[in-house]
Design a protein around this motif. Structure first.
Motif, short mmCIF file in Angstrom:
data_model
loop_
_atom_site.label_atom_id
_atom_site.label_comp_id
_atom_site.label_asym_id
_atom_site.label_seq_id
_atom_site.Cartn_x
_atom_site.Cartn_y
_atom_site.Cartn_z
N PRO A 8 -3.19 -2.51 -4.21
CA PRO A 8 -1.93 -2.89 -3.58
C PRO A 8 -1.22 -4.06 -4.25
O PRO A 8 0.01 -4.09 -4.33
CB PRO A 8 -2.34 -3.24 -2.14
N ARG B 144 2.42 1.84 -3.44
CA ARG B 144 1.50 2.41 -4.45
C ARG B 144 1.28 3.90 -4.20
O ARG B 144 1.21 4.69 -5.15
CB ARG B 144 0.15 1.69 -4.40
N HIS C 290 -8.07 -0.21 1.57
CA HIS C 290 -6.69 -0.20 2.08
C HIS C 290 -6.14 1.22 2.19
O HIS C 290 -5.20 1.46 2.96
CB HIS C 290 -5.79 -1.03 1.17
N TYR C 291 -6.70 2.16 1.44
CA TYR C 291 -6.16 3.52 1.42
C TYR C 291 -6.87 4.40 2.45
O TYR C 291 -7.56 5.35 2.13
CB TYR C 291 -6.25 4.09 0.01
N VAL D 125 0.84 -1.20 0.00
CA VAL D 125 0.00 0.00 0.00
C VAL D 125 0.87 1.25 0.00
O VAL D 125 0.62 2.22 -0.74
CB VAL D 125 -0.94 -0.01 1.23
#
Length: 422
Positions: free
Chosen positions: A98, A87, A109-110, A84
């Protein structure tokens, strides 16, 4: 929980230093005999300040676990978090998923926690694994201070937070590879949130206050709501417990009538919901969540168990960031992605990835690794998805157009380069 405790010379009456306060001192207590002076007007010796048991033992635990974070393999949660960060380091506003080389759409995830890590990586130039290791130390420090604040709110006994350190250490050492950084951060923020809520709810009105019982202040309510919204974005299961804990503290610790405070606590809830709903990377109220990357056994099971602790430095040294690797070894997937590479299909695909795309990629990996698949079809798969690397277990057949570059003496896995197809 105070971080320091005072140890000074007790007066002749035998009263312990901890029982003394400024109101207990009179002019007779300041005489040379009482202060240890020599009768000639000498100044009293200042008290000796010693660190509390929690500061000493908590600091020791923080140092040990922070050092251990640099040794944790990127086979599981740590690898996913490092991916993560990688990226976001490449594209902060529009990162890819990811694990796969596709633009991320509503990827949970962000979170704000991941964004902070991405900003740190871009500012310092650190790699994803390095940022994750540093973040582990920060998370642990936040967790330890949160334990201290909350226990100080609930009890004056300074040994209570020390007892909490025992399960904390055992949980980490049981399986450090599966230690989840986002959930640790969320729990740490929750402890500070509870301490703040408890203090705000218990604050007594000042004398002459025209509106007694109007606690918390509006700014406090907004801050508490923002923290709750932050926990909701980072780790929703923890947010449920955080909200329940806040309600319990408000009900138990409010020293005035609760009714005058309802609108202010409601404002805190509105702030929490607003933060979660307006987060630009995904809607924290509706986003689907990907299961935790905890189980790491790949086919066959015994092979996966050995690979779970494999650092994969022998493979990541060859694969440049941004290139696609085909493998069905889950530990290898997270290690490679954590160093900037992509995988064709993730064993636990991101919930934001379209279902049809997930299935097509999973079928492509299975077909490529099937020994009966013609070479022409394999070439079509590598051309379609831009695959340039293979990471195969000792039981999988090497294609005729692949060249082995390195291997692991520990697991028998090999890294091969696929020849470009016209």
């Amino acid at each position: 929980m105070p971080l320091f405790s005072a140890a000074s010379s007790a007066p002749s009456s035998g009263i312990p230093p901890s029982d003394l306060s400024s109101s207990d001192l009179s002019s007779s207590d300041l005489s040379p005999a009482a202060t240890g002076g020599n009768g000639s007007g000498g100044a009293a010796r200042p008290p000796l300040w010693l660190p509390s048991p929690y500061l000493v033992l908590g600091g020791l635990l923080w140092a040990v676990l922070s050092a251990a974070a640099w040794q944790a393999p990127l086979c599981c949660e740590a690898g996913l978090q490092a991916a993560v960060v990688e990226r976001l380091r490449v594209n902060l506003l529009h990162p890819a998923f990811p694990m796969t080389d596709l633009p991320a759409v509503a990827s949970a995830h962000y979170s704000p926690y991941a964004l902070l890590q991405g900003l740190a990586a871009r500012a310092t130039g650190f790699s994803g694994p390095s940022v994750v290791a540093v973040a582990a130390s920060v998370n642990l420090l936040l967790l330890l201070t949160g334990i201290g604040r909350l226990t100080r709110l609930l009890t004056p006994n300074r040994w209570v937070p020390v007892l909490v350190l025992v399960p904390l250490a055992l949980i980490h050492w049981a399986d450090p590879a599966r230690w989840s950084a986002p959930s640790t951060f969320a729990v740490a923020v929750t402890l500070h949130l509870w301490a703040w809520t408890g203090h705000a709810a218990a604050r007594a009105a000042r004398p002459g206050d025209p509106k007694p019982g109007r606690t918390p202040r509006w700014a406090e309510a907004a801050g508490i709501g923002l923290l709750l919204g932050l926990v909701l974005l980072v780790h929703p299961p923890t947010a449920v417990g955080a909200a329940i804990g806040c309600l319990a503290l408000i009900a138990v610790r409010t020293r005035t009538r609760i009714r005058p405070t309802v609108w202010r606590w409601a404002f805190a809830v509105v702030c929490a919901v607003t933060v979660a709903a307006l987060w630009p990377y995904y809607n924290g109220l509706t986003a689907a969540r990907t299961p935790a990357a905890g189980r790491t056994t790949g086919p066959p099971a015994a092979e996966g168990v050995r690979a779970a602790g494999e650092p994969y430095a022998w493979a990541t040294a060859y694969v440049p960031p941004g290139e696609v690797v085909l493998t069905d070894s889950r530990p290898a997937m997270y290690a490679l992605a954590g160093h900037g590479a992509y995988v064709l299909a993730d064993a636990l695909p991101d919930a934001g990835l379209a279902t049809t795309e997930r299935r097509e990629r999973s079928r492509a990996v299975a077909a490529y690794l099937d020994a009966s698949t013609p070479q022409a079809r394999r070439d079509g798969i590598t051309a379609r998805y831009g695959v340039r690397w293979l990471l195969l277990t000792r039981y999988q057949r090497l294609p005729e157009n692949a060249t082995v570059l390195t291997f692991s003496p520990r697991t028998g896995e090999v890294l091969a380069r696929v020849a470009a197809t016209g």
